[in-house]
Design an enzyme around this catalytic site. Sequence first.
Site, short mmCIF file in Angstrom:
data_model
loop_
_atom_site.label_atom_id
_atom_site.label_comp_id
_atom_site.label_asym_id
_atom_site.label_seq_id
_atom_site.Cartn_x
_atom_site.Cartn_y
_atom_site.Cartn_z
CE1 TYR A 36 -3.04 -3.03 0.43
CE2 TYR A 36 -3.53 -2.32 2.66
CZ TYR A 36 -3.72 -3.20 1.62
OH TYR A 36 -4.62 -4.23 1.76
CG HIS A 71 -0.96 -8.35 0.47
ND1 HIS A 71 -0.56 -7.04 0.46
CD2 HIS A 71 -2.29 -8.33 0.21
CE1 HIS A 71 -1.61 -6.27 0.20
NE2 HIS A 71 -2.66 -7.03 0.04
#
Length: 274
Positions: free
Chosen positions: A47, A105
């Site tokens: 991110y 992730h």
Amino acid sequence: METIGTQGVAIPRLGFGTFRMPGADARPAVESAIALGYRHIDTAAMYENEAAVGAAIAASGIAREAFFVTTKVWHDQLAPDALARAFDASLRRLGLDHVDLYMVHWPARGMDMAATLEAMTALREKGLTRAIGVCNFNLPMTRRAVEEIGAPIACLQVEYHPFLTQAPMLAYLRGKGIPLTAYAPLAQGRAADDPTLAALGRRRGASAAQMAIAWLLDQPGVAVIPKAARPESQQANLDALGIRLDERDRAAIAALPKDQRFVRPPFAPEWDAA
């Protein structure tokens, strides 16, 4: 805030997601969320906002122990040495001495799952993360991680909203006492425009988006991490905690299509694998 106990940690059921809030843009949004009462903050190396999240937590003046901070390692850093370096970099950017949950992730094709999860377990044993988990694993991958490898998986994070079923996964996780965290709980904004959800919301002065969040929170063992940049939206998501669904709500939402998956990167696993 109600929490879900798992592997020695307590996950607040409503968290604050920070996907697509890159760089310094994330800091005011996270600061606003903290001021409103969010304590479960979800970020990831990918991110590119861990530094902003950490700065917002530091600026709040609230004790570190009050927060539940999740971050994640990207799928090209799953070899043990690379994972250790990635974790150190995440911790440094966050400005923390530990995180509460460290997650894979996305799985990688050809990954050595046992080696990856062993490396994450080692971080847990050192006290650098209080718990470990996985995101975007399909059911066979999850079963292997839990049953064959025996990793102390505290949570699975996957796309989940009123237009996508996770019934088989939920049934498995509940049998193992593992919670599910729903990302993209508003189906990337589509829930806000859904006429069925809007009609249900009108009965109780709620929005369609609030009904979507309330539907997820209505399910045992499910946590939710909606993203919202504006304080008004952040507050509206918090207000969904007070909505109690009835059988009419549940039946109407159950009748919505449940095969709409919106997060489909080219490296995703085979979702329908049994």
